[in-house]
Design an enzyme around this catalytic site. Structure first.
Site, PDB file in Angstrom:
ATOM      1  N   CYS A   1       0.879  -1.163   0.000  1.00 39.81           N
ATOM      2  CA  CYS A   1       0.000   0.000   0.000  1.00 39.81           C
ATOM      3  C   CYS A   1       0.917   1.214   0.000  1.00 39.81           C
ATOM      4  CB  CYS A   1      -0.918  -0.014   1.213  1.00 39.81           C
ATOM      5  SG  CYS A   1      -1.982   1.435   1.272  1.00 39.81           S
TER       6      CYS A   1
ATOM      7  N   ASP B   1     -11.817  -7.815  -4.460  1.00 41.19           N
ATOM      8  CA  ASP B   1     -10.451  -8.188  -4.102  1.00 41.19           C
ATOM      9  C   ASP B   1      -9.894  -9.061  -5.220  1.00 41.19           C
ATOM     10  OD1 ASP B   1      -8.110  -8.966  -2.841  1.00 41.19           O
ATOM     11  OD2 ASP B   1      -9.069  -9.241  -0.886  1.00 41.19           O
TER      12      ASP B   1
ATOM     13  N   ARG C   1      -6.688 -10.085  -5.353  1.00 42.94           N
ATOM     14  CA  ARG C   1      -5.393 -10.659  -4.963  1.00 42.94           C
ATOM     15  C   ARG C   1      -5.362 -12.176  -5.106  1.00 42.94           C
ATOM     16  NH1 ARG C   1      -4.818  -7.901   0.852  1.00 42.94           N
ATOM     17  NH2 ARG C   1      -7.071  -8.112   0.722  1.00 42.94           N
TER      18      ARG C   1
END
Ligand SMILES: Nc1nc2c(ncn2[C@@H]2O[C@H](COP(=O)(O)OP(=O)(O)OP(=O)(O)O)[C@@H](O)[C@H]2O)c(=O)[nH]1
Ligand SMILES: [Zn+2]
Length: 362
Positions: free
Chosen positions: A222, A294, A296
């Site tokens: 991040c 999401d 990921r």
């Protein structure tokens, strides 16, 4: 043939082509098509595509189609017919939700119902893997001859999709000692995927015993939180708190996974932030951009821990999906260790949305 490109090499070329706005040729059992990322399409390339004849469509994911009120007959995606008079600005407005509220009426959009969507699906997976907006121009080619000598990257759509879904194999590159504020005995390991993707890092604190559960954290990159000290999320304080706890206990492993913005990349995360300033929450913003909440791939973290010789972990997280994914991929999560730090006035709503919509534990 000597130096013949492998599938993985061709995919990496195709990814770069997509980012540059160069069309890629996808083929399947029912034919072939040229595909071009809408975000970077130029008037010249659009004219070139139109010069070949045929019906041009814009493939969008179901989430983006929903916002645009376009019927997604293919379930997970919609094939929007691109009228002859529409230009690059129109395409970009369909791809990018930035101006949705200012110019809500883009339609009515006609979407295709007949025919196959396999090439479109593969094209969307390719642009997502290039961290571009999931919106792709697709031009079916009845005759491949017209593009044969252009030197474009050619890929089999089925093989492309299978490869993009395959588990990333990471190989260690180097590790070196790194004393840190949180722990003198730190070591940074760099891992490089064999598929040409981004590198990921493991920060090992002390000398964790591989036969016992290790205090572990899977931290997704991040930039805004980790580096800039953003108040919009809790990432920076979580990173520091995790390292500090490992330092106090004398052992631990923190994976720093380069999956910025829950896997959509920093540019798209900033697009999501811009939408959040228009009033949408973190999940809605992802959907308006055409992404899942999401994106990921948590198999990367599981694989890394296994590569480093860990089998049992005490996982620092509030995200039950991380626990499930590790359990499903060969790690035994013996304990979930809560990590609640860094709540601010600015991120309270964000954390509440993650709890309400993404199942995060408070
Ligand atoms: N798309 C998107 N990503 C965001 C947003 N805010 C933060 N992120 C990203 O979300 C990820 C947060 O990662 P983590 O802290 O590892 O994971 P988590 O799912 O919150 O789970 P735990 O922190 O372990 O409880 C980072 O990749 C951030 O860049 C947002 O509003 N939109
Ligand atoms: Zn963050």
């Amino acid at each position: 043939m000597a130096f013949a490109l492998t599938l993985v090499e061709k995919i990496n070329r195709a990814r770069a082509d997509m980012r540059l706005g160069v069309p890629v040729l996808l083929s399947g059992p029912d034919g072939a098509a040229l595909v071009l990322a809408a975000e970077v399409a130029t008037p010249q390339r659009l004219a070139d595509l139109r010069g070949l004849g045929g019906e041009l469509v814009l493939a969008l994911t179901r989430h983006r189609a929903e916002t645009l009120k376009a019927r997604a007959y293919d379930g997970d995606l919609a094939r929007v017919i691109v009228p002859q008079e529409m230009d690059c600005a129109w395409l970009r407005a369909l791809a990018d939700p930035a101006d949705d509220l200012r110019h809500p009426m883009k339609g009515p959009l006609m979407t295709k119902r007949d025919g196959q969507a396999d090439l479109h699906r593969a094209a969307l997976a390719l642009v997502k893997s290039a961290q571009l907006l999931p919106a792709v121009l697709v031009l079916p080619l009845p005759d491949m001859q017209a593009v044969q000598d252009l030197g474009l990257t050619m890929l089999d759509a089925e093989l492309l999709r299978a490869e993009l879904q395959r588990e990333t194999v990471l190989a260690p590159v180097i590790s070196a000692r790194l004393p840190m504020v949180a722990a003198q005995a730190g070591r940074v390991h760099i891992f490089r995927p064999r598929d040409g993707g981004v590198e990921h890092y493991a920060i090992e604190i002390g000398q964790p015993d591989r036969t016992k559960p290790v205090l572990a954290r899977l931290h997704s990159a991040c930039f805004t939180g980790d580096v800039l000290g953003s108040l919009k999320c809790d990432c920076g304080p979580q990173l520091q708190a995790a390292l500090a706890q490992m330092g106090r206990e004398g052992a631990g492993v923190l994976l720093y996974l380069n999956q910025e913005g829950r896997g959509i990349g920093l540019a798209n995360k900033m697009r999501a932030y811009s939408l959040q300033d228009q009033g949408f929450d973190t999940v809605e913003a992802n959907h308006r951009l055409g992404f899942e909440d999401d994106e990921r791939d948590f198999r990367i973290g599981a694989g890394l821990l296994r590569t480093m010789g860990f089998r049992q972990v005490r996982l620092l997280t509030n995200n039950p999906r991380k626990v499930e994914m590790l359990d499903a991929h060969g790690l035994n999560v013996v304990e979930r260790v809560a990590l609640r730090v860094g709540e601010t006035d600015e991120n309270r709503a964000y954390l509440a949305t993650k709890a309400a919509k993404s199942g995060h534990l408070l």
